[in-house]
Design a protein around this motif. Sequence first.
Motif, PDB file in Angstrom:
ATOM      1  N   LEU A 304       0.803  -1.223   0.000  1.00 37.19           N
ATOM      2  CA  LEU A 304       0.000   0.000   0.000  1.00 37.19           C
ATOM      3  C   LEU A 304       0.841   1.281   0.000  1.00 37.19           C
ATOM      4  O   LEU A 304       0.314   2.363  -0.230  1.00 37.19           O
ATOM      5  CB  LEU A 304      -0.939  -0.005   1.210  1.00 37.19           C
ATOM      6  CG  LEU A 304      -2.267   0.759   1.051  1.00 37.19           C
ATOM      7  CD1 LEU A 304      -3.057   0.215  -0.123  1.00 37.19           C
ATOM      8  CD2 LEU A 304      -3.083   0.677   2.329  1.00 37.19           C
ATOM      9  N   HIS A 305       2.133   1.155   0.260  1.00 44.45           N
ATOM     10  CA  HIS A 305       2.988   2.357   0.262  1.00 44.45           C
ATOM     11  C   HIS A 305       3.467   2.730  -1.145  1.00 44.45           C
ATOM     12  O   HIS A 305       4.145   3.755  -1.308  1.00 44.45           O
ATOM     13  CB  HIS A 305       4.181   2.156   1.205  1.00 44.45           C
ATOM     14  CG  HIS A 305       3.802   2.151   2.650  1.00 44.45           C
ATOM     15  ND1 HIS A 305       3.218   3.223   3.285  1.00 44.45           N
ATOM     16  CD2 HIS A 305       3.917   1.185   3.606  1.00 44.45           C
ATOM     17  CE1 HIS A 305       3.001   2.934   4.553  1.00 44.45           C
ATOM     18  NE2 HIS A 305       3.411   1.692   4.776  1.00 44.45           N
ATOM     19  N   VAL A 310       9.775   2.427   3.156  1.00 45.24           N
ATOM     20  CA  VAL A 310       9.118   2.210   4.452  1.00 45.24           C
ATOM     21  C   VAL A 310      10.109   2.609   5.543  1.00 45.24           C
ATOM     22  O   VAL A 310      11.166   2.001   5.689  1.00 45.24           O
ATOM     23  CB  VAL A 310       8.683   0.743   4.616  1.00 45.24           C
ATOM     24  CG1 VAL A 310       7.964   0.561   5.950  1.00 45.24           C
ATOM     25  CG2 VAL A 310       7.781   0.319   3.463  1.00 45.24           C
ATOM     26  N   ARG A 311       9.760   3.651   6.282  1.00 44.34           N
ATOM     27  CA  ARG A 311      10.700   4.200   7.277  1.00 44.34           C
ATOM     28  C   ARG A 311      10.628   3.490   8.629  1.00 44.34           C
ATOM     29  O   ARG A 311      11.609   3.436   9.358  1.00 44.34           O
ATOM     30  CB  ARG A 311      10.413   5.695   7.490  1.00 44.34           C
ATOM     31  CG  ARG A 311      10.542   6.517   6.232  1.00 44.34           C
ATOM     32  CD  ARG A 311      11.976   6.606   5.776  1.00 44.34           C
ATOM     33  NE  ARG A 311      12.109   7.347   4.523  1.00 44.34           N
ATOM     34  CZ  ARG A 311      13.278   7.671   3.970  1.00 44.34           C
ATOM     35  NH1 ARG A 311      14.404   7.309   4.568  1.00 44.34           N
ATOM     36  NH2 ARG A 311      13.320   8.329   2.832  1.00 44.34           N
ATOM     37  N   GLN A 312       9.463   2.951   8.962  1.00 46.02           N
ATOM     38  CA  GLN A 312       9.315   2.279  10.253  1.00 46.02           C
ATOM     39  C   GLN A 312       8.213   1.245  10.140  1.00 46.02           C
ATOM     40  O   GLN A 312       7.225   1.439   9.419  1.00 46.02           O
ATOM     41  CB  GLN A 312       8.971   3.286  11.362  1.00 46.02           C
ATOM     42  CG  GLN A 312       8.924   2.680  12.761  1.00 46.02           C
ATOM     43  CD  GLN A 312       8.602   3.720  13.829  1.00 46.02           C
ATOM     44  OE1 GLN A 312       8.645   4.926  13.579  1.00 46.02           O
ATOM     45  NE2 GLN A 312       8.274   3.253  15.022  1.00 46.02           N
ATOM     46  N   THR A 332       0.357   7.610   4.442  1.00 46.10           N
ATOM     47  CA  THR A 332       1.520   7.905   5.289  1.00 46.10           C
ATOM     48  C   THR A 332       1.704   6.832   6.360  1.00 46.10           C
ATOM     49  O   THR A 332       2.800   6.316   6.568  1.00 46.10           O
ATOM     50  CB  THR A 332       1.361   9.282   5.952  1.00 46.10           C
ATOM     51  OG1 THR A 332       0.981  10.236   4.969  1.00 46.10           O
ATOM     52  CG2 THR A 332       2.655   9.708   6.625  1.00 46.10           C
ATOM     53  N   VAL A 333       0.624   6.533   7.061  1.00 44.77           N
ATOM     54  CA  VAL A 333       0.633   5.464   8.071  1.00 44.77           C
ATOM     55  C   VAL A 333      -0.379   4.412   7.634  1.00 44.77           C
ATOM     56  O   VAL A 333      -1.548   4.735   7.380  1.00 44.77           O
ATOM     57  CB  VAL A 333       0.269   5.990   9.475  1.00 44.77           C
ATOM     58  CG1 VAL A 333       0.211   4.845  10.480  1.00 44.77           C
ATOM     59  CG2 VAL A 333       1.267   7.039   9.929  1.00 44.77           C
ATOM     60  N   ILE A 352      -1.191  12.081   5.858  1.00 45.68           N
ATOM     61  CA  ILE A 352      -0.662  13.188   6.671  1.00 45.68           C
ATOM     62  C   ILE A 352       0.157  14.106   5.777  1.00 45.68           C
ATOM     63  O   ILE A 352       1.086  13.662   5.089  1.00 45.68           O
ATOM     64  CB  ILE A 352       0.201  12.656   7.834  1.00 45.68           C
ATOM     65  CG1 ILE A 352      -0.611  11.669   8.689  1.00 45.68           C
ATOM     66  CG2 ILE A 352       0.719  13.801   8.694  1.00 45.68           C
ATOM     67  CD1 ILE A 352       0.200  10.973   9.773  1.00 45.68           C
ATOM     68  N   ALA A 353      -0.190  15.372   5.777  1.00 45.53           N
ATOM     69  CA  ALA A 353       0.479  16.355   4.916  1.00 45.53           C
ATOM     70  C   ALA A 353       1.982  16.333   5.133  1.00 45.53           C
ATOM     71  O   ALA A 353       2.460  16.384   6.271  1.00 45.53           O
ATOM     72  CB  ALA A 353      -0.080  17.754   5.196  1.00 45.53           C
ATOM     73  N   GLN A 354       2.730  16.218   4.065  1.00 46.58           N
ATOM     74  CA  GLN A 354       4.203  16.204   4.018  1.00 46.58           C
ATOM     75  C   GLN A 354       4.815  14.929   4.574  1.00 46.58           C
ATOM     76  O   GLN A 354       6.033  14.773   4.559  1.00 46.58           O
ATOM     77  CB  GLN A 354       4.788  17.435   4.728  1.00 46.58           C
ATOM     78  CG  GLN A 354       4.369  18.758   4.105  1.00 46.58           C
ATOM     79  CD  GLN A 354       4.977  19.943   4.821  1.00 46.58           C
ATOM     80  OE1 GLN A 354       6.155  19.910   5.164  1.00 46.58           O
ATOM     81  NE2 GLN A 354       4.171  20.988   5.049  1.00 46.58           N
ATOM     82  N   GLY A 355       3.982  14.009   5.092  1.00 46.52           N
ATOM     83  CA  GLY A 355       4.514  12.751   5.589  1.00 46.52           C
ATOM     84  C   GLY A 355       5.088  12.853   6.995  1.00 46.52           C
ATOM     85  O   GLY A 355       5.073  13.916   7.621  1.00 46.52           O
TER      86      GLY A 355
END
Length: 854
Positions: A304-305, A310-312, A332-333, A352-355
Amino acid sequence: MSYQGAALEMDGGSQPGPERTGGEDHGTALPENQLSVGDFVQIQRAFEAPEASQSTCMSREEFMQRMTEIVGWGTKEDYGKLFDKVDVAQDGFIDWDKLTSFLLLTLYENDDRAKATVVPQWKDLEFLPGKHKDTIQKVLFLKSSSHYLTISKEGLLGIWGENLKLQETLPITTDATKLKHLWVTSLVSLENVNKIAVAFTSKEIYFYDLLSKEGFPCQYKLQGLKGTPVCMDYWYDPLDTNESILSFGDITGKVQAIVFTMATISLFERPASACDDEKATVTINWANVLSGRHRCCYTLKHKLHHGEWVRQVTYNASLDAIISSTTNNTNTVVLAWREKSKKHLQMTSFNIAQGIHAFDYHSRLNLIATAGINNKVCLWNPYVVSKPVGVLWGHSASVIAVQFFASRKQLFSFSQDKVLRLWDIQHQLSIQRIVCSFPRSQDFRCLFHFDEAHGRLFISFNHQLALLAMEREASKRVKSHKNAVTCVLYNSVLKQVISSDVGSTVSFWMIDTGQKVKQFTGCHGNAEISTMALDANEKRLLTGSTDGTIKVWDFNGYCHHTLNVGQEGAVDISQILVLKKTILVTGWDRAVTVFRPQNFNQFSIQPEEWKGGTQHQDAILCAAFSPPQTLVTGSYGGEIILWNSQTENAHYVLHPDYQRLLKSKSDIKPQKLPDAGRGCPSHSTAEQAALGAGSFDTGTSGNNAVMRLCFLEARKDIASTGGANLVSCGGSGYVRFWNTFKKQLVAEFLAHSGVGSIIMATDKLNRYLTTGDLDGWLNVWNIEEYCLNSSENKITQMPTLVRSFQPHEDQISSLEMCEFGSSSLIVSCSADCSICLTDVCGASVWIFGQVAAV
C-alpha cells in the motif's frame, strides 16, 4: 544499647490524622486523600457485622456521624460529600466494598494524574565513548542478559554492559557486503529464541545465535528478497513463545512479515540438502518461504505504500495489526489488520500532509503519535483515519522522532533542530523543552531510543551515541552515605561496620547503635573506592580504588603504603585477598596481581610476579582461600581455577560445563575466534559482570561470571566424602556448590530470577547463605544440611529459603554476615546510598545513620 535499639529503626509509624498547612489545596484536603492506614482499620471495623458472613450498610446520616467519631478529624459536610461520591447509584446506603472500590479508584486516578504532570530531571548530556565509525542504525536492550546492543552502518556491533561501558565490538558482515561495500540497515532482538536478526543492503537478513559457545555464528541466511529491507521489528507472545512475528519494510514500499509458529523449536526447516553439521549456516530462499515450503512459518505482506521507502514498521498485539509509515503524504501510516484467519490483512491508512519520520503507539491510551515533517506531532485513534484526535504544537523544525513515556502517559518528541520536548498527553501541553548540544552539522542521521525501565534516553548523532539519564526521584529514605556505597566490612575486634563509597569516603559505624564514630574523606582523591579488606589481625584497612592503587591504612586515618596495581593507569579492582605472606588483587586482568608484605620497605610498592602465570581466559573477578594452601580464583567466563597458594601453581579448572586438569603453566589454549571477529572483552571488569551478567549472549561467557567465591570452612572435613565445600555465585542469578577434593559440581540452583548477576555471603558456621541482587532484594537460605553428602547426579533442588525481602531500592553492592551476641546479622550496602542491618530470621531492617526515634 542493643542493635535492636531505636537508633536504627526505619519507620517511626504514622501519626493519627493529617497535618494540615495553610497552603494546602482543596484536592489534597479531601478526606479520601487524607485517610491513613490507621483510619482505614477503624473504618473497616465500623462496617464489620456481628456475623462474618454479613456486611453492614450505612445511610448518609449514619456515615457522616460515625466517620467524625471514628476518624476524629474532618467535618460532617466533608464525609457527606464523600458518601455522595461513593453512592453513585443513589441507593441511599453504602457498604465497605463500595467504599474501598471508590477509594482504590481515586488513588489510581490521583497516581496517574501525579505521574502525568511530573517533569523528570536529567543529568547532563553525555557522549558515550564507542568505536563506531559510521552512522548508528539501532540501539536496543536485551532483557535476558541486561545488555545494550548498538549497530552501525559499516556492520560494527557494540555490546554494552548495563553500566553503559562498552564491553566488546565485533564486525557483522556478509560476503556480499565485503565485496560490494554494502552495509547494515537494521537490527532486532529475537529474545524468545536467543537470536538477533540483522538486515543488509545486499537484500539479506542474517540470524545470529546468542547461545553458541564458540563465538558468534550465523545460523540462518535469508536471501532472495526483492527489495532492500531498511527497517525491522520483532514481537513474540509471552504466553506462547512459539508464536512470533518478524516484520520488515523495504525501499520498494513493501511491508512483509514472517509469522513463526514453532519459533522455540526452529525458525525455518533445514533443507534436505543441508549438511549434517548443526553448526553450519543454513541458507533460506525467500521464494521458498513465500511458497509455504517451510511449515513452521508463513508470510503476510502488502504494497500500500506504492514504491515509497518504508521508514518504520512494527507489529502490535493489542491491535493485532502491522503499523508502517513513510515520508509520503498519501498512505503515510498504514495499519494492516490481521483477519480471523490470521493469514490475510485488511488495510486502513492515514494521509498526513508532508509525511512523517516516525511513529509510536500507546496501547493503554490507544493512541498513535506521529512525528511530522511539517513540525507537528499528531495523536491518532487507530480506528479513526479522517483526522487526528490531538495536535501538539511547539516544534519549529521537522519532528524526527516520537516515543511514549508509557508509565507516565507522556510523550517525547525530538526535532531536526535538536530540541527535545516532553508532552503531557492528557492536557496536550509541552511540560519540558531541552536543547541538546550536538555538533553543528547540516547533514546528520539521528536515532532516538528511550529505555523506560532504566530512565535512559539515547540519541545518536551520526556515529556518536549520546545519553540523557534521568535523575533519581528524591527519596525520603535515610541515606548512610552521600554517594552510592560500594563495600561493607565487619571488624569483630572493634565491633564496627566499615563502609566505602564512590566519593572516596570511608565511614566507621558502631554495630550496636548505628552511630557513626569516624569518617575518612578523599581517601583516593575523587576516585571511587571499589573494594576493601582487613588484614588478619583486623588492625589495618586496605582500600582499592579505580585510580589503580590500593592504600593500607591504620584506624587513625594514616596511610602506611600505596600499592600500585594499575601500572598503566586506572583499573577496576574487584577484590583484595589478604593471605599470610601475600596480598592478591583481582578484577581487570587474566592473571593474579600479587604483593608480598615482607618486601614492604617503602611507601610506594610495585607488584611482583605471580609464579603461576596466566591461566584464565577472562578477567579474574574474585578469589577465596582455604588453609593451609588451597586458593581458588573465579573469572568473567565462568572458570574456577584451583591453585596451590604456596607454590603458586594451578592444577585444575572447574566450570559448570566442564572440568579439566592443568598440567603446566602454559597448558591453556587461546579461545578460537570466528570470522566475525568475536574476542574476549578487552576490559572485562567486575562491574560489567555485575550489571550485565556477562557477555551479550544469554548462555555463555559472562552468563556464568563468577562474582563471589566462598569456602565452607565449617564443613571442611566432609569434602573428602563428596560433600560440597565451596560456593560460587554470579551470572544469571545462579548459586553453585562444588567439591574441590573430587573436582566436581555438586549442586546448582537459581537463587534470583531475571535480575542478572548476584553476590553472596555466609556466616562462620555455614548455616546460612545470603544472596543479593541488582534490584535490592536479599534471599536468606538455610544450607546447614545442604550438599553434605556425595551425589551421583547434580542436585538442582533449592535449599530451604528462610527469608526474602527488599531492604534496598537499588543494586546491592556488598554483603557481610557476622555474629553479634547471640544473633546472626546481615549487613548490606547499596547504590541507593544506604547500609542496612537485619537479623537472619528477624523481620525488621535497620538503616545506619538514622536519627534516633523518640
